[in-house]
Motif scaffolding. Sequence first.
Motif, PDB file in Angstrom:
ATOM      1  N   ARG A 209      24.246  21.546  20.355  1.00 13.49           N
ATOM      2  CA  ARG A 209      22.975  21.745  21.040  1.00 13.49           C
ATOM      3  C   ARG A 209      21.834  20.986  20.368  1.00 13.49           C
ATOM      4  NH1 ARG A 209      26.330  25.503  22.426  1.00 13.49           N
ATOM      5  NH2 ARG A 209      26.006  26.870  24.236  1.00 13.49           N
ATOM      6  N   VAL A 210      21.917  20.883  19.056  1.00 14.71           N
ATOM      7  CA  VAL A 210      20.870  20.213  18.286  1.00 14.71           C
ATOM      8  C   VAL A 210      21.063  18.696  18.277  1.00 14.71           C
ATOM      9  CG1 VAL A 210      19.998  19.940  15.911  1.00 14.71           C
ATOM     10  CG2 VAL A 210      20.377  22.222  16.846  1.00 14.71           C
ATOM     11  N   ALA A 211      22.276  18.221  18.538  1.00 20.30           N
ATOM     12  CA  ALA A 211      22.616  16.806  18.343  1.00 20.30           C
ATOM     13  C   ALA A 211      21.656  15.836  19.019  1.00 20.30           C
ATOM     14  CB  ALA A 211      24.049  16.542  18.808  1.00 20.30           C
ATOM     15  N   PRO A 212      21.298  15.998  20.305  1.00 18.91           N
ATOM     16  CA  PRO A 212      20.383  15.029  20.913  1.00 18.91           C
ATOM     17  C   PRO A 212      19.008  15.012  20.246  1.00 18.91           C
ATOM     18  CG  PRO A 212      21.594  16.216  22.604  1.00 18.91           C
ATOM     19  CD  PRO A 212      21.842  16.936  21.308  1.00 18.91           C
ATOM     20  N   LEU A 213      18.533  16.169  19.776  1.00 17.41           N
ATOM     21  CA  LEU A 213      17.268  16.205  19.047  1.00 17.41           C
ATOM     22  C   LEU A 213      17.406  15.555  17.681  1.00 17.41           C
ATOM     23  CD1 LEU A 213      16.018  19.776  19.957  1.00 17.41           C
ATOM     24  CD2 LEU A 213      14.725  17.662  20.276  1.00 17.41           C
ATOM     25  N   ALA A 214      18.538  15.778  17.012  1.00 16.21           N
ATOM     26  CA  ALA A 214      18.757  15.145  15.713  1.00 16.21           C
ATOM     27  C   ALA A 214      18.778  13.626  15.865  1.00 16.21           C
ATOM     28  CB  ALA A 214      20.060  15.641  15.097  1.00 16.21           C
ATOM     29  N   GLU A 369      20.706  20.832  31.374  1.00 13.28           N
ATOM     30  CA  GLU A 369      19.339  20.458  31.005  1.00 13.28           C
ATOM     31  C   GLU A 369      19.324  19.491  29.828  1.00 13.28           C
ATOM     32  OE1 GLU A 369      16.826  24.437  32.332  1.00 13.28           O
ATOM     33  OE2 GLU A 369      17.880  24.403  30.404  1.00 13.28           O
ATOM     34  N   VAL A 370      20.144  19.775  28.826  1.00 18.05           N
ATOM     35  CA  VAL A 370      20.177  18.895  27.653  1.00 18.05           C
ATOM     36  C   VAL A 370      20.808  17.561  28.018  1.00 18.05           C
ATOM     37  CG1 VAL A 370      21.073  18.620  25.309  1.00 18.05           C
ATOM     38  CG2 VAL A 370      20.189  20.842  26.049  1.00 18.05           C
ATOM     39  N   GLN A 371      21.861  17.594  28.798  1.00 18.21           N
ATOM     40  CA  GLN A 371      22.518  16.347  29.191  1.00 18.21           C
ATOM     41  C   GLN A 371      21.568  15.452  29.986  1.00 18.21           C
ATOM     42  OE1 GLN A 371      25.310  15.367  28.040  1.00 18.21           O
ATOM     43  NE2 GLN A 371      25.806  13.608  29.324  1.00 18.21           N
ATOM     44  N   ARG A 372      20.795  16.049  30.890  1.00 16.21           N
ATOM     45  CA  ARG A 372      19.828  15.261  31.669  1.00 16.21           C
ATOM     46  C   ARG A 372      18.749  14.654  30.775  1.00 16.21           C
ATOM     47  NH1 ARG A 372      20.401  19.382  35.663  1.00 16.21           N
ATOM     48  NH2 ARG A 372      18.578  20.470  34.824  1.00 16.21           N
ATOM     49  N   ALA A 373      18.431  15.312  29.678  1.00 12.53           N
ATOM     50  CA  ALA A 373      17.370  14.827  28.795  1.00 12.53           C
ATOM     51  C   ALA A 373      17.828  13.707  27.870  1.00 12.53           C
ATOM     52  CB  ALA A 373      16.830  15.983  27.947  1.00 12.53           C
ATOM     53  N   GLY A 381      12.503   9.012  22.113  1.00 11.96           N
ATOM     54  CA  GLY A 381      12.497   9.782  20.881  1.00 11.96           C
ATOM     55  C   GLY A 381      11.727  11.079  21.020  1.00 11.96           C
ATOM     56  N   LEU A 382      10.819  11.320  20.114  1.00  5.71           N
ATOM     57  CA  LEU A 382      10.079  12.576  20.072  1.00  5.71           C
ATOM     58  C   LEU A 382       9.048  12.706  21.183  1.00  5.71           C
ATOM     59  CD1 LEU A 382       9.590  12.768  16.216  1.00  5.71           C
ATOM     60  CD2 LEU A 382      11.284  13.985  17.592  1.00  5.71           C
ATOM     61  N   GLU A 383       8.825  11.649  21.947  1.00  3.81           N
ATOM     62  CA  GLU A 383       7.915  11.726  23.100  1.00  3.81           C
ATOM     63  C   GLU A 383       8.605  12.305  24.330  1.00  3.81           C
ATOM     64  OE1 GLU A 383       6.532   7.783  23.688  1.00  3.81           O
ATOM     65  OE2 GLU A 383       5.499   7.665  21.757  1.00  3.81           O
ATOM     66  N   ALA A 384       9.912  12.483  24.269  1.00  3.09           N
ATOM     67  CA  ALA A 384      10.674  12.997  25.403  1.00  3.09           C
ATOM     68  C   ALA A 384      10.511  14.512  25.504  1.00  3.09           C
ATOM     69  CB  ALA A 384      12.147  12.626  25.243  1.00  3.09           C
ATOM     70  N   THR A 385      11.072  15.065  26.567  1.00  2.00           N
ATOM     71  CA  THR A 385      11.090  16.510  26.771  1.00  2.00           C
ATOM     72  C   THR A 385      12.502  16.955  27.112  1.00  2.00           C
ATOM     73  OG1 THR A 385      10.582  16.325  29.136  1.00  2.00           O
ATOM     74  CG2 THR A 385       8.700  16.544  27.618  1.00  2.00           C
ATOM     75  N   ILE A 386      12.762  18.238  26.899  1.00  2.00           N
ATOM     76  CA  ILE A 386      14.011  18.875  27.338  1.00  2.00           C
ATOM     77  C   ILE A 386      13.605  20.059  28.205  1.00  2.00           C
ATOM     78  CG2 ILE A 386      16.146  20.026  26.675  1.00  2.00           C
ATOM     79  CD1 ILE A 386      16.010  18.632  23.986  1.00  2.00           C
ATOM     80  N   ALA A 387      13.933  19.989  29.473  1.00  2.00           N
ATOM     81  CA  ALA A 387      13.581  21.052  30.421  1.00  2.00           C
ATOM     82  C   ALA A 387      12.101  21.407  30.335  1.00  2.00           C
ATOM     83  CB  ALA A 387      14.454  22.289  30.173  1.00  2.00           C
ATOM     84  N   GLY A 388      11.266  20.385  30.179  1.00  2.00           N
ATOM     85  CA  GLY A 388       9.832  20.583  30.136  1.00  2.00           C
ATOM     86  C   GLY A 388       9.271  20.929  28.772  1.00  2.00           C
ATOM     87  N   ARG A 389      10.136  21.131  27.784  1.00  2.00           N
ATOM     88  CA  ARG A 389       9.670  21.451  26.427  1.00  2.00           C
ATOM     89  C   ARG A 389       9.574  20.169  25.606  1.00  2.00           C
ATOM     90  NH1 ARG A 389      11.184  26.506  24.435  1.00  2.00           N
ATOM     91  NH2 ARG A 389      10.264  25.828  22.463  1.00  2.00           N
ATOM     92  N   ALA A 391      10.092  17.500  22.932  1.00  2.00           N
ATOM     93  CA  ALA A 391      11.101  17.307  21.889  1.00  2.00           C
ATOM     94  C   ALA A 391      10.479  17.397  20.502  1.00  2.00           C
ATOM     95  CB  ALA A 391      11.789  15.962  22.073  1.00  2.00           C
ATOM     96  N   ARG A 392       9.273  16.879  20.365  1.00  2.00           N
ATOM     97  CA  ARG A 392       8.626  16.912  19.045  1.00  2.00           C
ATOM     98  C   ARG A 392       8.444  18.341  18.551  1.00  2.00           C
ATOM     99  NH1 ARG A 392       2.587  14.483  17.642  1.00  2.00           N
ATOM    100  NH2 ARG A 392       2.317  15.587  15.646  1.00  2.00           N
ATOM    101  N   ARG A 393       7.994  19.237  19.416  1.00  2.00           N
ATOM    102  CA  ARG A 393       7.789  20.618  18.994  1.00  2.00           C
ATOM    103  C   ARG A 393       9.106  21.290  18.611  1.00  2.00           C
ATOM    104  NH1 ARG A 393       3.778  24.189  20.040  1.00  2.00           N
ATOM    105  NH2 ARG A 393       2.502  22.334  19.655  1.00  2.00           N
ATOM    106  N   LEU A 394      10.156  21.049  19.407  1.00  2.00           N
ATOM    107  CA  LEU A 394      11.465  21.609  19.068  1.00  2.00           C
ATOM    108  C   LEU A 394      11.969  21.059  17.743  1.00  2.00           C
ATOM    109  CD1 LEU A 394      13.105  21.421  22.600  1.00  2.00           C
ATOM    110  CD2 LEU A 394      12.570  23.527  21.350  1.00  2.00           C
ATOM    111  N   ALA A 395      11.786  19.762  17.528  1.00  2.00           N
ATOM    112  CA  ALA A 395      12.220  19.158  16.271  1.00  2.00           C
ATOM    113  C   ALA A 395      11.463  19.743  15.092  1.00  2.00           C
ATOM    114  CB  ALA A 395      12.032  17.645  16.330  1.00  2.00           C
TER     115      ALA A 395
END
Length: 461
Positions: A209-214, A369-373, A381-389, A391-395
């Motif tokens: 689950r964390v892999a795309p953010l990592a 949702e993660v696959q689409r992101a 990179g960190l400018e992206a979103t996952i299901a509207g959230r 990515a930078r904040r999640l990271a």
Amino acid sequence: MAPPTFDSGAPAAPAPPVRDLDELATSFAAAERPAADWLIGAESERFAVDAGSFAPIAFDGERGVVGVLAALRAAYGWQPYREHAEGPVIALRRGAAAVTLEPGAQLELSGSPWPDVHAVAAEMDEHLGELRAISAPLDLAWLAVGFHPLARQDELPWVPKRRYAIMREYLPPLGNGALDMMRRTASMQVNLDFSSEQDALEKLRLALRVAPLANAMTAHSPWCEGRPVGRRSLRGEVWLRVDPSRSGLIPRLWSDEPATYRDYVEWALDAGMFLFLRDGQVIANTGQTFRSFLADGFAGHRATLADWELHLHTLFPEARLRRTLEIRSCDALPPALAPAVPAFFTGLLYDPRALAAARDLMAPFSYDEVQRARPDLVARGLEATIAGRPARRLAEDLLDLAWGGLARRARLDARGADETVHLRRLRDLVGSGRTPADVVAEGLRDGAPVAPSELVARTRI
């Protein structure tokens, strides 16, 4: 944590065939170890180029990768490894560590297992020191970056490893990123232990689950053939175009139901095989899944546990189970940032409080949702979103959890610093909203080609 393993060409006593699916989980169960004995391993890959012409190095010759391996042997006591008696040296061993080769002559340090990130970082520093020392008289430069910034496919050698010859024919029809994945990408990987089936699957599911953010946090591959490609992680984008049956995020492990070793086994059974070994000979078998091989055999041979373990080695999800949990989602990074990868996953997965909090943080996101992101994450990179959230904040939240986990581990180095010292640079970088790709490309004109000398200077270790 098991030491690095290699394909063996040595004849062995005939192994009994696998009798039932439950046997296939035995290697995972045999690797379980109590938390007090957990260790950390790291694997780091890099490219070499001629420091004058910037051309990729060859396989053979004194200034090829064969010469590099010979120089490391002569100067630092590494022992050679061949797949078979007549074959070239394709790897080195020293204690529990190994130096191995990827298909396009990328050099990989498969580090020893260590009790803390301090020791992992020290081993990586030692290896880079050895590499710099033997490379200076050879006039070679080593590049730490996730995708080769200069070389075309036709400029790279093929390492004569038996598995690679089969992969180069089998994989491209299943995904047009295959050859780039094999020969033009480089990664930073982490190997971690687990204490039980429940622990192994909790860690694996969170790592997926964390892999795309990592990957977004460590994105460090913005160039191809001397030009910017408009993506922070071209390496991450390439992996989106590789045989989906053996790569990706393993959708069957995203259920809300508790997972077991059998769930991983069932996924792995449906990936196509590359080969198996009999009496030291390679038998190519690219027409079957392992499930079919187990049920029907091939050319009179029946599936053994050794065949299964070799098959597990040919699967490339973002995180995978073997005798350790291997997390494979990060781009190769410059030396100052590389220890952040084992630090991040150690803090997140080896501390029960961090693990539970990270699981809760990522639980709202579905596989779809993660696959689409993922395409947006590798591009922006960190400018992206996952299901509207964002990515930078999640990271940032994940890094805070990992930081807390490392602080609670309280493993101190000789100067009294805990393992958070290895996470600080990445945490600061993410806090600024930037990726390593943004740093390495800073000051360059958008879309313009970059001189080879400039690319080498910016990525050289």
